[in-house]
Design an enzyme around this catalytic site. Structure first.
Site, PDB file in Angstrom:
ATOM      1  N   LYS A 103      48.643  39.752  35.282  1.00  0.00           N
ATOM      2  CA  LYS A 103      47.983  39.057  36.389  1.00  0.00           C
ATOM      3  C   LYS A 103      46.479  39.251  36.284  1.00  0.00           C
ATOM      4  O   LYS A 103      45.988  40.143  35.589  1.00  0.00           O
ATOM      5  CB  LYS A 103      48.485  39.568  37.747  1.00  0.00           C
ATOM      6  CG  LYS A 103      48.298  41.089  37.975  1.00  0.00           C
ATOM      7  CD  LYS A 103      46.910  41.497  38.438  1.00  0.00           C
ATOM      8  CE  LYS A 103      46.778  42.995  38.660  1.00  0.00           C
ATOM      9  NZ  LYS A 103      45.362  43.434  38.811  1.00  0.00           N
TER      10      LYS A 103
ATOM     11  N   ASP B 235      50.415  47.345  43.029  1.00  0.00           N
ATOM     12  CA  ASP B 235      50.622  45.940  42.688  1.00  0.00           C
ATOM     13  C   ASP B 235      52.019  45.651  42.143  1.00  0.00           C
ATOM     14  O   ASP B 235      52.303  44.524  41.731  1.00  0.00           O
ATOM     15  CB  ASP B 235      49.567  45.461  41.682  1.00  0.00           C
ATOM     16  CG  ASP B 235      49.560  46.289  40.397  1.00  0.00           C
ATOM     17  OD1 ASP B 235      50.315  47.271  40.312  1.00  0.00           O
ATOM     18  OD2 ASP B 235      48.774  45.955  39.487  1.00  0.00           O
TER      19      ASP B 235
END
Length: 275
Positions: A8, A136
């Protein structure tokens, strides 16, 4: 079972406040990028050990038992009485890069085990469990663009779509520790939400969307600031550092085949985003 954990980038990263537990509340947008690791597992027959881990690709430091993939497996093995597994992890995603590769591998392990052994864990339940492994980690359960708050574990939809744009990742031989990045950051609450700012034309993002870590990391690592400027010189619509670094990324309207030569001493990834 073979799965492909992706990485990401962070579109903006605002440090809102320091929490009593020492962590920081933040605001960011996680956006999935099609750079993948390979994660495979199969059952070990007649094996007394609970697992065997084989690693290849980008080198990983540390003990096997500290790998998040192993931690997720052991947690689910104890709860659901899973059999011993042989685990293969081939790393393509750079480590210490602000790309969430380790978190993605861990989430992929949970979702793959859930499917392979019919554990009947919902997406929400897997996200709740993954948050305990890292800030995350929850994002990578669904790995869809998300507006994240809290420590990065509270996820909600975002209108942002980069479909059709070209992403260029540049990871130099620079290591930025998370501790180092947070040591000099100054929290700032308030301001317009990132979820609103990303709705403006991308050419305006340069003036409005900021990764707060850049202010503390760039003075210590000027090479990163130089890469960001080079990305803009190449025509990036927007360029920034991902997470706490040290990957820099640029978003373009065109392919950038020249990047491999421009950044010949760095890891480079260039891809058109199809979703």
């Amino acid at each position: 079972m073979l799965v492909y954990p992706n990485c990401k980038i962070n579109i903006g990263l605002r440090i809102v406040e320091r929490r009593p537990d020492g962590y920081h509340n933040l605001e960011t947008i996680f956006y999935p990028i099609p750079l993948y690791d390979n994660l495979e597992f199969k059952e070990l027959k007649n094996e007394e050990a609970p697992y065997r881990l084989s690693l290849a690709g980008v080198p990983l430091a540390g003990r096997d038992e500290d790998n998040l993939v192993v931690k997720v497996f052991i947690a689910l093995k104890e709860e659901f009485n899973l059999p011993p597994l042989e685990i293969f992890l081939y790393k393509h995603i750079p480590t210490g890069a602000g790309l969430g590769g380790g978190s993605s591998d861990a989430a992929a392990m949970m979702t793959a085990l859930n499917e392979a052994y019919d554990l009947q864990l919902s997406q929400a339940e897997m996200e709740r469990r993954m948050a305990a492994f890292g800030a995350d980690c929850a994002f990578f359960v669904a790995s869809r663009p998300a507006f994240a708050t809290g420590i990065g574990d509270k996820l909600s939809p975002t209108p942002l779509s980069l479909k059709g744009k070209y992403i260029l990742l540049v990871k130099p031989e620079v290591f930025v520790s998370t501790k180092e990045a947070y040591a000099h950051v100054v929290p700032r609450a308030g301001g317009t939400s990132l979820n609103e700012l990303v709705q403006a034309p991308m050419e305006q993002w340069r003036e409005t969307i900021v990764n707060d870590f850049e202010a503390s990391v760039f003075p210590a690592h000027p090479q990163l600031a130089a890469i960001k400027q080079t990305l803009y010189d190449m025509g990036a619509l927007y360029a920034a550092m991902s997470g706490s670094g040290s990957t820099m990324f640029g978003i373009f309207d065109r392919p950038t085949p020249e990047a491999a030569q421009v950044f010949k001493d760095a890891f480079v990834f260039n891809k058109k985003l199809i979703k």
